[in-house]
Design a protein around this motif. Structure first.
Motif, PDB file in Angstrom:
ATOM      1  N   ASP A 313       0.828  -1.206   0.000  1.00 45.81           N
ATOM      2  CA  ASP A 313       0.000   0.000   0.000  1.00 45.81           C
ATOM      3  C   ASP A 313       0.865   1.261   0.000  1.00 45.81           C
ATOM      4  O   ASP A 313       0.537   2.256  -0.659  1.00 45.81           O
ATOM      5  CB  ASP A 313      -0.930   0.005   1.215  1.00 45.81           C
ATOM      6  CG  ASP A 313      -2.073  -1.005   1.080  1.00 45.81           C
ATOM      7  OD1 ASP A 313      -2.348  -1.431  -0.058  1.00 45.81           O
ATOM      8  OD2 ASP A 313      -2.660  -1.367   2.110  1.00 45.81           O
ATOM      9  N   LYS A 316       2.155   1.848  -3.443  1.00 44.92           N
ATOM     10  CA  LYS A 316       1.132   2.416  -4.314  1.00 44.92           C
ATOM     11  C   LYS A 316       0.960   3.908  -4.055  1.00 44.92           C
ATOM     12  O   LYS A 316       0.724   4.688  -4.987  1.00 44.92           O
ATOM     13  CB  LYS A 316      -0.188   1.669  -4.114  1.00 44.92           C
ATOM     14  CG  LYS A 316      -0.137   0.229  -4.610  1.00 44.92           C
ATOM     15  CD  LYS A 316      -1.371  -0.573  -4.211  1.00 44.92           C
ATOM     16  CE  LYS A 316      -1.220  -2.038  -4.620  1.00 44.92           C
ATOM     17  NZ  LYS A 316      -2.367  -2.876  -4.195  1.00 44.92           N
ATOM     18  N   LEU A 319       3.822   5.579  -5.665  1.00 43.70           N
ATOM     19  CA  LEU A 319       3.613   5.630  -7.110  1.00 43.70           C
ATOM     20  C   LEU A 319       2.706   6.801  -7.484  1.00 43.70           C
ATOM     21  O   LEU A 319       2.957   7.492  -8.474  1.00 43.70           O
ATOM     22  CB  LEU A 319       3.002   4.311  -7.581  1.00 43.70           C
ATOM     23  CG  LEU A 319       2.691   4.200  -9.077  1.00 43.70           C
ATOM     24  CD1 LEU A 319       3.971   4.302  -9.905  1.00 43.70           C
ATOM     25  CD2 LEU A 319       1.959   2.894  -9.374  1.00 43.70           C
ATOM     26  N   LYS A 320       1.654   7.023  -6.712  1.00 43.62           N
ATOM     27  CA  LYS A 320       0.761   8.150  -6.989  1.00 43.62           C
ATOM     28  C   LYS A 320       1.499   9.481  -6.898  1.00 43.62           C
ATOM     29  O   LYS A 320       1.315  10.375  -7.726  1.00 43.62           O
ATOM     30  CB  LYS A 320      -0.416   8.135  -6.011  1.00 43.62           C
ATOM     31  CG  LYS A 320      -1.430   7.043  -6.269  1.00 43.62           C
ATOM     32  CD  LYS A 320      -2.592   7.140  -5.285  1.00 43.62           C
ATOM     33  CE  LYS A 320      -3.620   6.046  -5.553  1.00 43.62           C
ATOM     34  NZ  LYS A 320      -4.762   6.119  -4.581  1.00 43.62           N
ATOM     35  N   ARG A 331       0.626   3.603 -14.703  1.00 47.61           N
ATOM     36  CA  ARG A 331       0.677   2.289 -15.341  1.00 47.61           C
ATOM     37  C   ARG A 331       1.934   2.107 -16.191  1.00 47.61           C
ATOM     38  O   ARG A 331       2.395   0.984 -16.389  1.00 47.61           O
ATOM     39  CB  ARG A 331      -0.571   2.110 -16.198  1.00 47.61           C
ATOM     40  CG  ARG A 331      -0.712   0.739 -16.832  1.00 47.61           C
ATOM     41  CD  ARG A 331      -2.014   0.667 -17.597  1.00 47.61           C
ATOM     42  NE  ARG A 331      -2.148  -0.580 -18.337  1.00 47.61           N
ATOM     43  CZ  ARG A 331      -3.158  -0.863 -19.141  1.00 47.61           C
ATOM     44  NH1 ARG A 331      -4.120   0.021 -19.313  1.00 47.61           N
ATOM     45  NH2 ARG A 331      -3.215  -2.006 -19.771  1.00 47.61           N
ATOM     46  N   ARG A 335       3.177  -1.941 -12.317  1.00 43.92           N
ATOM     47  CA  ARG A 335       1.838  -2.498 -12.105  1.00 43.92           C
ATOM     48  C   ARG A 335       1.697  -2.928 -10.647  1.00 43.92           C
ATOM     49  O   ARG A 335       2.687  -3.123  -9.943  1.00 43.92           O
ATOM     50  CB  ARG A 335       1.600  -3.712 -13.003  1.00 43.92           C
ATOM     51  CG  ARG A 335       1.807  -3.463 -14.477  1.00 43.92           C
ATOM     52  CD  ARG A 335       1.412  -4.704 -15.271  1.00 43.92           C
ATOM     53  NE  ARG A 335       1.997  -5.912 -14.737  1.00 43.92           N
ATOM     54  CZ  ARG A 335       3.180  -6.391 -15.108  1.00 43.92           C
ATOM     55  NH1 ARG A 335       3.889  -5.762 -16.027  1.00 43.92           N
ATOM     56  NH2 ARG A 335       3.643  -7.515 -14.585  1.00 43.92           N
ATOM     57  N   SER A 336       0.460  -3.108 -10.237  1.00 41.08           N
ATOM     58  CA  SER A 336       0.194  -3.474  -8.838  1.00 41.08           C
ATOM     59  C   SER A 336       0.863  -4.791  -8.462  1.00 41.08           C
ATOM     60  O   SER A 336       1.453  -4.920  -7.383  1.00 41.08           O
ATOM     61  CB  SER A 336      -1.310  -3.582  -8.593  1.00 41.08           C
ATOM     62  OG  SER A 336      -1.936  -2.329  -8.716  1.00 41.08           O
ATOM     63  N   MET A 339       4.535  -4.349  -7.726  1.00 42.64           N
ATOM     64  CA  MET A 339       4.813  -3.744  -6.423  1.00 42.64           C
ATOM     65  C   MET A 339       4.586  -4.756  -5.306  1.00 42.64           C
ATOM     66  O   MET A 339       5.312  -4.755  -4.302  1.00 42.64           O
ATOM     67  CB  MET A 339       3.937  -2.505  -6.229  1.00 42.64           C
ATOM     68  CG  MET A 339       4.379  -1.322  -7.081  1.00 42.64           C
ATOM     69  SD  MET A 339       3.490   0.210  -6.728  1.00 42.64           S
ATOM     70  CE  MET A 339       1.899  -0.172  -7.466  1.00 42.64           C
ATOM     71  N   GLU A 340       3.609  -5.622  -5.474  1.00 45.18           N
ATOM     72  CA  GLU A 340       3.378  -6.665  -4.474  1.00 45.18           C
ATOM     73  C   GLU A 340       4.551  -7.635  -4.421  1.00 45.18           C
ATOM     74  O   GLU A 340       4.947  -8.096  -3.339  1.00 45.18           O
ATOM     75  CB  GLU A 340       2.076  -7.399  -4.785  1.00 45.18           C
ATOM     76  CG  GLU A 340       0.832  -6.538  -4.558  1.00 45.18           C
ATOM     77  CD  GLU A 340      -0.441  -7.197  -5.043  1.00 45.18           C
ATOM     78  OE1 GLU A 340      -0.358  -8.353  -5.514  1.00 45.18           O
ATOM     79  OE2 GLU A 340      -1.506  -6.565  -4.951  1.00 45.18           O
TER      80      GLU A 340
END
Length: 407
Positions: A313, A316, A319-320, A331, A335-336, A339-340
């Motif tokens: 989280d 993310k 990233l924002k 994007r 990608r999500s 990052m996970e």
């Protein structure tokens, strides 16, 4: 710009392609139908440079598309410009076994110069040219003949606008210096492996919980079976059975054909018809998925645990912030699931830790995971700060009085 009448003859098409072959770039779009078939049916091809534009009717009797297909796939001197061109490239690949190259996609390019992740064509035209696209012919049945003048004008407009927008986007990319960021993305779009239809790999597109080799082996077998059934009938694969139905069959295989009547998504007739018989034979022959085909651990959907999920989280959020700071679509950076994987401890073969992505975002992402980066609020805005820098800043006020007293 000269707009040609609908091209329906081989001679007119050959003449057009001979002229376009001298261009630096051509804008390309296609109209197709795929609602009722396995293979998309090519119904129209639109193409333009800066001087002329035309729509080509591939359904015209006797027309030879070879000059057009050769221009798109064999001529390396002409850049082929698309917008959201994945399906267009797929259709060309189905015809030729080759993909357009070199290639440029304006939807992808917009990700490098704005935060727009999947800007639609109408919005692209309005933002760059100030023109509102007439959407009246958007849901045309392009396979019907004759096409009306309005339909043809609508279709040709897709490439006339694109031929004007592309140089503007290219100029902006050159100004920002981000053109090199897109090289890898454009090569991915043109990679034939993305469009090669291998039924043995169809199972990878289906979401299925768990890593049980027996279950995945059944999923692979019945997904391949569905591809062959759909190809043979030339109908969409979903008309044979939906993805969730295949996942259910793989997880809870029926013991006998009569049990198919109880499977959600299959009709009662499957309990005693031929397609049901072929499905049961496929399930019966399925072998456990080999170790070398098992999906990697730590990929999409892998459990991170509470701490790992919190780290993901934070990534993310980072990233924002970075996306907003440099005005680039998140994007394009990562990608999500990537990052996970970073949060789960994976470090090898992650694009986020390679090339320009590492310089722009990956280095900070790695430092955040390793506790070297923190968040701070400055003037009401969230920003990133290095932990060592923050400690140094905190130490300065405490040192100041001692320095003054010494004076």
């Amino acid at each position: 710009m000269k707009i040609h009448p609908l091209i329906t003859s081989s001679d007119d098409l050959a003449d057009l392609c001979a002229r376009l072959a001298k261009s630096e770039f051509v804008a390309v779009d296609t109209e197709f139908m795929r609602e009722n078939t396995y293979w998309p049916e090519l119904c129209l091809v639109q193409i333009a440079n800066t001087e002329e534009a035309a729509a080509v009717d591939p359904l015209a009797e006797g027309i030879d598309l070879t000059p057009l297909l050769d221009l798109l796939t064999d001529n390396e001197d002409v850049l082929k410009v698309f917008h959201a061109g994945g399906q267009d490239v797929e259709i060309i690949y189905n015809f030729t076994g080759r993909t357009p190259h070199p290639i440029f996609d304006t939807q992808i390019a917009m990700m490098a110069i704005s935060q727009s992740e999947q800007i639609g064509y109408s919005n692209l035209v309005e933002s760059w040219l100030g023109i509102t696209v007439d959407k009246g012919a958007r849901f045309t049945d392009w396979s019907r003949r004759p096409l009306t003048d309005r339909q043809i004008d609508y279709a040709i407009g897709d490439v006339t606008h694109l031929s004007k927008i592309f140089p503007k986007i290219l100029k902006r990319l050159m100004k920002t210096g981000r053109g090199a960021w897109l090289n890898e993305e454009m090569e991915k779009l043109a990679d034939p492996d993305n469009y090669r239809n291998d039924p043995t790999q169809a199972w990878k597109r289906i979401k299925a919980a768990g890593r049980n080799p027996q279950m995945l082996g059944r999923l692979k077998a019945i997904a391949e079976w569905r591809e062959h059934e759909a190809q043979g009938k030339n109908i969409p694969r979903g008309r044979i059975a939906r993805d969730e139905t295949l996942a259910d069959l793989a997880s809870h295989p029926p013991k006998q054909q009569s049990d198919l009547a109880k499977v959600r998504g299959l009709s009662q007739g499957w309990k005693d018809n031929e397609i049901g018989k072929r499905l049961m034979a496929t399930i019966g022959k399925a072998q456990p998925l080999p170790d070398d085909e098992m999906p990697p651990r730590g990929g999409r959907g892998a459990p991170l645990g509470k701490e790992g999920a919190l780290v993901a989280d934070l990534l993310k959020l980072l990233l924002k912030i970075r996306s907003r700071e440099i005005d680039v679509a998140a994007r394009l950076l990562t990608r999500s699931d990537e990052m996970e994987m970073l949060a789960a401890g994976v470090r090898k073969n992650l694009p986020i830790l390679q090339g320009w992505r590492y310089e722009v975002f990956g280095r900070d992402a790695l430092e955040l995971v390793e506790g070297k980066l923190a968040f701070a609020v400055e003037n009401g805005k969230l920003k990133m700060t290095h932990v060592d820098d923050a400690k140094a800043d905190d130490a300065e006020p405490a040192d100041q009085p001692d320095d003054q007293s010494a004076q």
